[in-house]
Design an enzyme around this catalytic site. Structure first.
Site, PDB file in Angstrom:
ATOM      1  N   HIS A   1     -27.781  17.963   6.034  1.00 40.12           N
ATOM      2  CA  HIS A   1     -28.759  17.033   5.469  1.00 40.12           C
ATOM      3  C   HIS A   1     -28.777  15.710   6.228  1.00 40.12           C
ATOM      4  O   HIS A   1     -29.666  14.894   6.058  1.00 40.12           O
ATOM      5  CB  HIS A   1     -28.382  16.787   4.002  1.00 40.12           C
ATOM      6  CG  HIS A   1     -29.451  16.119   3.193  1.00 40.12           C
ATOM      7  ND1 HIS A   1     -30.494  15.414   3.762  1.00 40.12           N
ATOM      8  CD2 HIS A   1     -29.644  16.054   1.874  1.00 40.12           C
ATOM      9  CE1 HIS A   1     -31.266  14.943   2.806  1.00 40.12           C
ATOM     10  NE2 HIS A   1     -30.772  15.318   1.645  1.00 40.12           N
ATOM     11  N   CYS A   2     -27.767  15.485   7.101  1.00 38.40           N
ATOM     12  CA  CYS A   2     -27.605  14.123   7.631  1.00 38.40           C
ATOM     13  C   CYS A   2     -27.972  13.979   9.106  1.00 38.40           C
ATOM     14  O   CYS A   2     -28.911  13.256   9.438  1.00 38.40           O
ATOM     15  CB  CYS A   2     -26.163  13.667   7.406  1.00 38.40           C
ATOM     16  SG  CYS A   2     -25.754  13.531   5.658  1.00 38.40           S
ATOM     17  N   ILE A   3     -27.234  14.647   9.987  1.00 34.28           N
ATOM     18  CA  ILE A   3     -27.356  14.346  11.423  1.00 34.28           C
ATOM     19  C   ILE A   3     -28.763  14.655  11.964  1.00 34.28           C
ATOM     20  O   ILE A   3     -29.312  13.856  12.727  1.00 34.28           O
ATOM     21  CB  ILE A   3     -26.261  15.085  12.239  1.00 34.28           C
ATOM     22  CG1 ILE A   3     -24.865  14.768  11.675  1.00 34.28           C
ATOM     23  CG2 ILE A   3     -26.328  14.708  13.725  1.00 34.28           C
ATOM     24  CD1 ILE A   3     -24.458  13.315  11.703  1.00 34.28           C
TER      25      ILE A   3
ATOM     26  N   VAL B   1     -31.463  14.493  10.334  1.00 36.95           N
ATOM     27  CA  VAL B   1     -32.470  13.823   9.503  1.00 36.95           C
ATOM     28  C   VAL B   1     -32.382  12.297   9.591  1.00 36.95           C
ATOM     29  O   VAL B   1     -33.369  11.610   9.876  1.00 36.95           O
ATOM     30  CB  VAL B   1     -32.313  14.267   8.018  1.00 36.95           C
ATOM     31  CG1 VAL B   1     -33.224  13.470   7.105  1.00 36.95           C
ATOM     32  CG2 VAL B   1     -32.564  15.764   7.873  1.00 36.95           C
ATOM     33  N   ASP B   2     -31.177  11.762   9.367  1.00 37.79           N
ATOM     34  CA  ASP B   2     -31.030  10.305   9.232  1.00 37.79           C
ATOM     35  C   ASP B   2     -31.535   9.516  10.440  1.00 37.79           C
ATOM     36  O   ASP B   2     -32.172   8.459  10.261  1.00 37.79           O
ATOM     37  CB  ASP B   2     -29.564   9.930   8.955  1.00 37.79           C
ATOM     38  CG  ASP B   2     -29.036  10.574   7.680  1.00 37.79           C
ATOM     39  OD1 ASP B   2     -29.849  11.165   6.943  1.00 37.79           O
ATOM     40  OD2 ASP B   2     -27.822  10.496   7.432  1.00 37.79           O
TER      41      ASP B   2
END
Ligand SMILES: NC(=O)c1ccc[n+]([C@@H]2O[C@H](COP(=O)([O-])OP(=O)(O)OC[C@H]3O[C@@H](n4cnc5c(N)ncnc54)[C@H](O)[C@@H]3O)[C@@H](O)[C@H]2O)c1
Length: 396
Positions: A252-254, A256-257
């Site tokens: 969910h992070c790398i 997307v952020d």
């Protein structure tokens, strides 16, 4: 304190348990009624949060899941931990954050400290959350979650926690709450600094992973082992930080952020060139993997039985969001391979079930979970290892 945590996913449930163990009374609010039912029957859906732990908190009256937003009223602390994905144009999608803020505005009539832990760009707490919550004088703080699911060394307790408040009172209250279950609090001068720090941290990871992913391709073409070079470089005691190559980035992070940072950079007219290039390199990795597999398997994989081992986005988690395994499998199928997949932690995915490893012509190890039957992987005709686990195998 009486605490409500909005969103009972990876972040929200983990914080709920940490707060419950610190003796707070926690309401775990989630719109997913099935999930609420499961949690109240003492079943965890997150690795790293045990079902036993949830059951004990419920028995001690320290945790209750609910789908009724009215239950959040009279809580001293309300934490927002809802998804912050990208929309179809890969732009920030704050639908869930805004919906959570609207639920607070409608249902919470007693003053509370409202903390956003969801990852988003600077200005989210001030402009998207505080500005939407009207009628009651709440306190507002940002404390972006830094949890790394599956990481046994760094967790909620020992990872320093950033806090930036809209007012000094909000900071005091937030420090009081998080200080009850986190070892170290780092106060920053504004919520915007806390929000930006979080997306910068993940951009740093994304860019460095892209760098090693590009480097291993160069090393392979030069006939040397990229991993051995990285290990050698990592012996330098200063000025180098080791990152591991892989089949792409997921979760969910790398992936997307950094796009949240690129979005605000674009709005203020500054080009986010590293983010764009890192995205391109990481998104091209599944293609590189398949190209190497085709070459290693003799030039064609048409009709070959290929098993992709590990479809979650990294080892020891069941999370398949943005996993590079999707592109690897799709590309293999486009080339006519008969592809199955195996994952000890994922039983069904994309309408298919996990299959056995044995009997395949080719095995591609994409993510390696503890307890994987490596002998079965090695027994396949040709093995390509994206994880650096199998000595002597082809891979990255
Ligand atoms: N998963 C991670 O490793 C991680 C780490 C650090 C930060 N984050 C960030 O934390 C945030 C949450 O991520 P996650 O992985 O926990 O997500 P998740 O998908 O695991 O869980 C989110 C939960 O929120 C619920 N939800 C959605 N809208 C809601 C609403 N309006 N009211 C109540 N519940 C609602 C969903 O039903 C779901 O159960 C995101 O911003 C993410 O980027 C995630």
């Amino acid at each position: 304190m009486k605490v409500a945590i909005i969103g009972q996913g990876y972040v929200g449930l983990t914080i709920s348990v940490s707060a419950g163990l610190a003796n707070h009374s926690v309401i775990g609010f989630d719109l997913n009624e099935q999930l609420v039912k499961r949690l109240n029957s003492g079943v965890s859906h997150i690795e790293g949060v045990s079902s036993n732990g949830i059951r004990r908190l419920i028995e001690n009256g320290k945790y209750l899941a609910t789908s009724n937003p009215i239950d959040m009223d009279n809580c001293e602390i309300i934490v927002i931990a809802v998804p912050t994905p990208l929309d179809s144009e890969r732009k920030p999608d704050l639908t869930f954050v805004r919906a959570a803020a609207d639920l607070i505005s409608k249902n919470v009539k007693s003053p509370a400290l409202i903390v956003n832990e969801s990852t988003s760009y600077p200005g989210t707490l001030r402009n998207e959350i505080a500005a939407r919550i009207t009628g009651v004088k709440h306190l507002f703080a940002s404390s972006p979650e830094r949890i790394d699911p599956g990481n046994t060394q760094w967790g909620t307790k020992n990872t320093p926690r950033l806090i930036g408040g809209l007012t000094p009172e909000a900071v005091v209250k937030a420090k009081d709450f998080y200080g009850s279950f986190c070892d170290s609090i780092v106060e920053v001068s504004s919520p915007e600094v806390a929000e930006a720090a979080k997306i910068f941290e993940n951009t740093f990871r994304q860019v460095n992973i892209a760098l090693v992913n590009e480097f291993v391709q160069i090393a392979n073409a030069l006939g040397i082992s990229g991993r051995e070079v990285i290990d050698a470089a990592a012996t330098k005691p200063y000025g180098f930080m080791e990152f591991k190559p892989g089949p792409g980035v997921g979760g969910h992070c790398i992936p997307v952020d950094p796009s949240y940072l690129a979005h605000v950079a674009n709005e203020v007219g500054v080009p986010a060139t590293f983010i764009k290039r890192a995205n391109e390199v990481n998104l091209a990795m599944p293609g590189y993997v398949v190209k190497r597999v085709v070459a290693g398997a003799g030039g064609s994989i048409k009709g070959k039985k290929v098993v992709v081992v590990g479809v979650s986005y990294k080892s020891n988690v069941a999370d398949t969001r943005e996993t590079p395994a999707t592109a690897v499998i799709d590309l293999l199928r486009e080339l006519g391979a008969a592809v199955t997949w195996h994952d000890d932690l994922v039983s069904t995915w994309r309408g298919e079930s996990s299959s056995s490893i044995s009997g395949s012509d080719i095995a591609i190890l994409v993510a390696k979970h503890d307890g994987l039957d490596l002998a079965a992987v090695k027994a396949c005709g040709y093995v390509f290892d994206c994880t650096g686990t199998i000595a002597g195998a082809d891979g990255i």
